[in-house]
Design an enzyme around this catalytic site. Structure first.
Site, PDB file in Angstrom:
ATOM      1  N   CYS A 186       2.201   0.341  -1.992  1.00  0.00           N
ATOM      2  CA  CYS A 186       3.465  -0.095  -1.424  1.00  0.00           C
ATOM      3  C   CYS A 186       3.394  -1.578  -1.100  1.00  0.00           C
ATOM      4  O   CYS A 186       2.381  -2.051  -0.584  1.00  0.00           O
ATOM      5  CB  CYS A 186       3.674   0.699  -0.143  1.00  0.00           C
ATOM      6  SG  CYS A 186       4.963   0.052   0.884  1.00  0.00           S
ATOM      7  N   THR A 188       6.227  -3.044   0.493  1.00  0.00           N
ATOM      8  CA  THR A 188       7.396  -3.272   1.349  1.00  0.00           C
ATOM      9  C   THR A 188       7.107  -4.281   2.459  1.00  0.00           C
ATOM     10  O   THR A 188       7.923  -5.162   2.743  1.00  0.00           O
ATOM     11  CB  THR A 188       7.858  -1.928   1.961  1.00  0.00           C
ATOM     12  OG1 THR A 188       8.308  -1.112   0.884  1.00  0.00           O
ATOM     13  CG2 THR A 188       8.976  -2.104   2.969  1.00  0.00           C
TER      14      THR A 188
HETATM   15  P1  5GP Z   1      -0.691   6.595  -0.130  1.00  0.00           P
HETATM   16  O1  5GP Z   1      -1.143   7.973   0.187  1.00  0.00           O
HETATM   17  O2  5GP Z   1      -0.934   6.238  -1.566  1.00  0.00           O
HETATM   18  O3  5GP Z   1      -1.228   5.577   0.818  1.00  0.00           O
HETATM   19  O4  5GP Z   1       0.891   6.579   0.108  1.00  0.00           O
HETATM   20  C1  5GP Z   1       1.750   7.419  -0.613  1.00  0.00           C
HETATM   21  C2  5GP Z   1       3.180   7.154  -0.165  1.00  0.00           C
HETATM   22  O5  5GP Z   1       3.579   5.799  -0.440  1.00  0.00           O
HETATM   23  C3  5GP Z   1       4.214   7.967  -0.924  1.00  0.00           C
HETATM   24  O6  5GP Z   1       4.253   9.313  -0.519  1.00  0.00           O
HETATM   25  C4  5GP Z   1       5.491   7.195  -0.635  1.00  0.00           C
HETATM   26  O7  5GP Z   1       6.050   7.502   0.616  1.00  0.00           O
HETATM   27  C5  5GP Z   1       4.999   5.757  -0.576  1.00  0.00           C
HETATM   28  N1  5GP Z   1       5.320   5.026  -1.822  1.00  0.00           N
HETATM   29  C6  5GP Z   1       5.134   5.426  -3.103  1.00  0.00           C
HETATM   30  N2  5GP Z   1       5.516   4.477  -3.982  1.00  0.00           N
HETATM   31  C7  5GP Z   1       5.972   3.442  -3.239  1.00  0.00           C
HETATM   32  C8  5GP Z   1       6.533   2.181  -3.574  1.00  0.00           C
HETATM   33  O8  5GP Z   1       6.641   1.773  -4.730  1.00  0.00           O
HETATM   34  N3  5GP Z   1       6.931   1.409  -2.520  1.00  0.00           N
HETATM   35  C9  5GP Z   1       6.811   1.823  -1.234  1.00  0.00           C
HETATM   36  N4  5GP Z   1       7.269   1.026  -0.274  1.00  0.00           N
HETATM   37  N5  5GP Z   1       6.257   2.994  -0.885  1.00  0.00           N
HETATM   38  C10 5GP Z   1       5.854   3.805  -1.877  1.00  0.00           C
END
Ligand code: 5GP
Length: 346
Positions: A186, A188
């Site tokens: 992410c 953001t």
């Molecule tokens: P991780 O477990 O990889 O740290 O986080 C997974 C979460 O990241 C996903 O379930 C979703 O909420 C968030 N996420 C997935 N793709 C994106 C993206 O392209 N941008 C953002 N801001 N959040 C994402």
């Protein structure tokens, strides 16, 4: 002048769990299953409340099938057709209790979701997922889905503050997905400056949700099994992960070979790769808010599942919780300046 919250907010890396005297003899005595009755659907769930994210590389049918064998849950991504769902459901009837069908907030998404739920009536969970769960349009979508599916369990998100958790629960959602900006792919926080430290978001949102008999998912930011334990200890009813499930045989995406090493492509759902795949490119008025990475190939997801469950059982043993449900009550977080000894890390 803008408001400033001076209280320090915490991420998983800012704390450790304090061990406590315990009568448990072995981690094999720990029960990781939870039984939860949801506020609005009135349905009861039983399982190990770890979830694979509804990202298109992670929330696949293959992942759902193999996670369900261990009692884990998958929010299946929204890009399968009703025909693909019908075939999957016919071949894997046992795993339907551990899956959700996902949708965004558009009319097209609503129609496609309705068709899937009509074709596969055994699906009882719906995951309504948008990047920004604060818009009135999303609240209206939750109301509309609740009215159309009064006995389905509705997951809705993402948000990070108590007042929006309450609004979504009162609009008909059962489980609120918590997390803005913590994800492994992410960007953001980088692109917008918006976000909330994940452990504090979980602590505050769990409190708000539980006050209304609702539930929450900690979504994103878990980098190791210890982070999953901290999320549950912080009050999360479910923990969702993307990156920790990436790179496996069960993930979508080609295997890449480079210099004798194997990788799999993993990307955020707001990355340029996802937008090119599903939205015909990155629209001019927005920027991509996701990374594209090649993660080392990790083989079958089973070893990752066992590692997660082993770590979680051990965390419960250290604090004297014989059941996952007791972990929050037994937990004391210690603020720390160093989580790991990285002397041998590259
Ligand atoms: P991780 O477990 O990889 O740290 O986080 C997974 C979460 O990241 C996903 O379930 C979703 O909420 C968030 N996420 C997935 N793709 C994106 C993206 O392209 N941008 C953002 N801001 N959040 C994402």
């Amino acid at each position: 002048m803008p408001n400033i919250v001076n209280e320090l907010k915490l991420d998983f890396k800012d704390v450790l769990l304090r061990p406590k005297r315990s009568t448990l003899k072995s981690r094999s005595e720990v029960n990781l299953e939870r039984e939860i009755t949801f506020k609005n659907s009135r349905r009861t769930y039983k399982g190990i409340p770890i979830m694979a994210s509804n990202m298109d590389t992670i929330g696949t049918f293959e992942m759902a099938r193999d996670l369900s064998k261990h009692g884990l849950f998958t929010t299946v991504h929204k890009y399968y057709t009703p025909e693909q769902w019908k075939t999957f459901a016919a071949q894997n009837p046992d795993c339907l209790k551990n899956i959700a069908a996902s949708a965004g907030s558009s009319q097209g998404d609503f129609e496609r979701l309705s068709e899937i739920l009509k074709s596969v009536p055994e699906i009882t969970f719906i995951c309504l997922d948008v990047a920004n769960g604060y818009s009135q349009h999303f609240v209206e979508m939750v109301r509309k889905v609740r009215a159309a599916f009064p006995t389905h369990t509705i997951i809705a998100g993402n948000v990070v503050t108590g007042e929006m958790v309450e609004e979504l629960i009162l609009s008909g959602a059962d489980i609120i997905k918590v997390g803005i900006g913590p994800g492994s792919v992410c960007t953001t926080r980088l692109k917008t400056g918006v976000g909330y430290p994940q452990l504090s978001a979980v602590l505050e949102c769990a409190d708000a949700a539980h006050g209304l008999q609702g539930h929450i998912i900690s979504d994103g930011g878990c980098t190791c099994p210890g982070d999953i334990a901290k999320a549950f200890a912080g009050g999360a009813d479910f923990v969702m992960a993307g990156g920790m499930f990436s790179g496996h045989d069960q993930c979508a995406g080609d295997l890449i070979e480079k210099n004798g090493k194997k990788y799999k492509l993993f990307y955020g759902m707001s990355s340029h790769v996802a937008m090119e795949k599903y939205a015909g490119g990155v629209a001019e008025y927005r920027s991509s808010e996701g990374k594209v990475v090649e993660v080392p190939y990790k083989g079958d997801v089973e070893s990752t599942i066992l590692d997660m469950l082993g770590g979680l059982r051990s965390a419960c043993t250290y604090v004297g919780a014989s059941k996952l449900k007791e972990l929050t009550r037994r937990a004391t977080f210690i603020r720390c300046t160093q989580q790991l000894n990285n002397v041998y890390s590259t």
